[in-house]
Design a protein around this motif. Structure first.
Motif, short mmCIF file in Angstrom:
data_model
loop_
_atom_site.label_atom_id
_atom_site.label_comp_id
_atom_site.label_asym_id
_atom_site.label_seq_id
_atom_site.Cartn_x
_atom_site.Cartn_y
_atom_site.Cartn_z
N PRO A 38 0.82 -1.22 0.00
CA PRO A 38 0.00 0.00 0.00
C PRO A 38 0.85 1.27 0.00
O PRO A 38 0.49 2.26 -0.64
CB PRO A 38 -0.81 -0.10 1.30
N GLU A 39 1.99 1.23 0.70
CA GLU A 39 2.87 2.41 0.69
C GLU A 39 3.39 2.67 -0.73
O GLU A 39 3.45 3.82 -1.19
CB GLU A 39 4.05 2.21 1.65
N MET A 40 3.74 1.60 -1.43
CA MET A 40 4.27 1.77 -2.80
C MET A 40 3.21 2.35 -3.72
O MET A 40 3.49 3.23 -4.54
CB MET A 40 4.78 0.42 -3.32
N GLU A 41 1.96 1.89 -3.58
CA GLU A 41 0.87 2.42 -4.41
C GLU A 41 0.66 3.91 -4.11
O GLU A 41 0.46 4.73 -5.02
CB GLU A 41 -0.43 1.64 -4.16
N GLN A 42 0.71 4.25 -2.82
CA GLN A 42 0.53 5.65 -2.42
C GLN A 42 1.65 6.52 -2.99
O GLN A 42 1.42 7.60 -3.53
CB GLN A 42 0.51 5.74 -0.89
N LEU A 43 2.88 6.04 -2.88
CA LEU A 43 4.03 6.80 -3.37
C LEU A 43 3.93 7.00 -4.88
O LEU A 43 4.23 8.08 -5.41
CB LEU A 43 5.34 6.07 -3.01
N ASN A 44 3.48 5.98 -5.57
CA ASN A 44 3.28 6.09 -7.02
C ASN A 44 2.31 7.22 -7.35
O ASN A 44 2.57 8.04 -8.23
CB ASN A 44 2.76 4.75 -7.56
N LEU A 45 1.20 7.28 -6.60
CA LEU A 45 0.20 8.33 -6.84
C LEU A 45 0.77 9.72 -6.54
O LEU A 45 0.59 10.66 -7.32
CB LEU A 45 -1.05 8.08 -5.99
N PRO A 59 4.21 3.78 -13.07
CA PRO A 59 4.95 4.84 -13.77
C PRO A 59 5.60 5.85 -12.82
O PRO A 59 6.56 6.51 -13.21
CB PRO A 59 3.87 5.52 -14.62
N GLY A 60 5.10 5.95 -11.59
CA GLY A 60 5.68 6.92 -10.66
C GLY A 60 6.80 6.33 -9.81
O GLY A 60 7.29 6.99 -8.90
N ILE A 61 7.20 5.09 -10.11
CA ILE A 61 8.16 4.38 -9.27
C ILE A 61 9.34 3.92 -10.13
O ILE A 61 9.15 3.39 -11.22
CB ILE A 61 7.49 3.12 -8.65
#
Ligand SMILES: *Cc1c(COP(=O)(O)O)cnc(C)c1O
Length: 421
Positions: free
Chosen positions: A128-135, A189-191
């Motif tokens: 979930p942290e990775m998804e948040q960081l991506n956004l 794409p944000g990671i």
């Protein structure tokens, strides 16, 4: 080794008598040695000689801006675990590309702060942290460099409250799930994946748990590369322990730790990051306190100090041992007696040591807690409306107050009385 030694019967911090600082600042206070901080940083830096590396001081151990600036000027990067720590590191002059951001609960706001200010990498601890960081990164039109912190399920053989590398601990993602999570990262794409991170705990006194964890990281590096990921950086965390007692068996030295890293991971050609905190700051600081009263109890004597658990919580929280030494060196052959060393706070937990042998002590005598530089001042509070303990930095024959004691008025002015009162 540190720079707190007796000279002509008086305890010195480098070239400054500790009693002189006490006379000027009042007790209790923390005092740090610049020479010790730098020596410990350099031991790590030299231990990784020959490999591309960055020593990122884990500033949660001791985060005063003057300490950070001392280490930053020597070339250290920083490991931060909150937005507040990130801003402190920047304020101390650490460039963003030398800051790694760890921690299990980074908020979107903290991610934005670090992305906009500049960051070397986020050590991501969950999906979930990775998804948040991506956004967050996408919303800023940026790409966030990350490692994923893996939990290698290794027993660090340390105190349960500071072990982080077992599967039941809240940290990292299970190493068995790593390939799936890296595959997901590659879709975002944000990671941008730059490497792998691991940190198995604190105050480790053996190399073996590190080596077991790092061997798993080596294996994972090869698997992930075979999966097509560009793994170029390995963050190996902190955790190397320090001797808290003179009699203790000595924990491994940074040079032995560095040699083990090279042996276990050197063949991978990765850039190495390490995040030592305690070993850099721990033995670089003393907590200095005065005896308020010597109170004779039933069958035991209590030494009541003006320092308390709110100033140094490690004995209450981790059952930690700190050597306590008088600031005036006892005459040779003087008979020691056992004291229970306590603070004034209204809790039995406010006990620093039980039945500790010390030379005869009286009101007004100064004592110093050794090895108090790490997880000392940073964990202090104002419990019992006691002012936050000041900090002093020594450099050769100079010293400076680097955080002054607040006045009672300042402390009360932080409260607000609602208008209905
Ligand atoms: C606490 C911590 C460190 C530092 O540990 P020490 O035992 O002080 O060396 C390093 N990395 C992470 C992620 C931490 O949480």
């Amino acid at each position: 080794m540190d720079h707190f030694l007796y000279r002509n019967g008086a305890l010195y911090a480098e070239d400054v008598p500790v009693a002189d600082i006490a006379a000027e600042v009042g007790t209790p206070f923390y005092v740090y040695s610049t020479a010790t901080l730098l020596r410990h940083y350099r031991l790590f830096d030299e231990a990784l000689d020959g490999v591309d590396h960055l020593v990122c001081y884990a500033m949660k151990a001791a985060g005063n801006l003057a300490i950070l600036k001392t280490l930053a000027q020597a070339g250290a990067g920083m490991d931060v675990v909150s937005g507040g720590e990130y801003l402190r590191a920047r304020a101390a002059g650490v460039p963003g590309d030398k800051i790694v951001f760890s921690g299990v609960g980074k908020t979107a706001e903290e991610m934005r702060t670090a992305l906009q200010g500049g960051i070397r990498q986020f050590n991501v601890e969950s999906e979930p942290e990775m998804e948040q960081l991506n956004l967050v990164a996408q919303s800023l039109g940026m790409v966030a460099p990350i490692t994923i912190r893996v939990n290698p399920d290794v027993d660090a053989k340390t105190h349960a409250k500071i072990a982080t590398g077992k599967s039941e601990n809240k940290f990292g993602i299970p190493i068995a799930r790593a390939r799936a999570v890296y595959a997901r990262a590659a879709e975002l794409p944000g990671i941008e994946v730059v490497g792998i991170d691991v940190h198995i705990g604190s105050q480790l006194t053996q190399l073996e748990p590190f080596e077991l964890a790092y061997a798993k990281v080596a294996e994972l590096t090869e698997q992930l590369r075979a999966d097509g990921h560009h793994i170029r950086r390995l963050d190996l965390g902190g955790g190397l322990g320090i001797p808290y007692t003179r009699s203790n068996e000595a924990p491994p030295l940074p040079v032995e730790y560095g040699a083990m890293i090279k042996r276990t991971l050197g063949h991978l050609g990765c850039e190495i990051e390490i995040e030592p905190g305690r070993l850099i700051a721990g033995n670089a600081g003393l907590l200095v306190s005065s005896v308020i009263y010597m109170k004779s109890g039933e069958g035991r004597d209590f030494l009541i100090l003006d320092a308390a658990m709110n100033d140094l919580i490690r004995p209450a929280m981790y059952d930690a041992h700190h050597d306590i030494i008088p600031v005036i060196e006892p005459a040779p052959g003087v008979e020691q007696r056992p004291y229970d060393v306590v603070g004034p706070v209204c809790e039995t937990g406010d006990t620093f040591a039980r039945q500790r042998d010390l030379p005869p002590m009286a009101s007004g005598d100064l004592v110093a807690f050794r090895s108090a530089g790490a997880y000392g001042a940073v964990m202090a509070s104002e419990y019992n409306a006691r002012p936050l303990v000041p900090e002093v930095l020594v450099n050769g024959d100079q010293f400076a107050v680097i955080r002054r004691r607040p006045s009672f008025e300042e402390m009360m002015n932080r409260d607000t009385i609602p208008e209905w009162l």
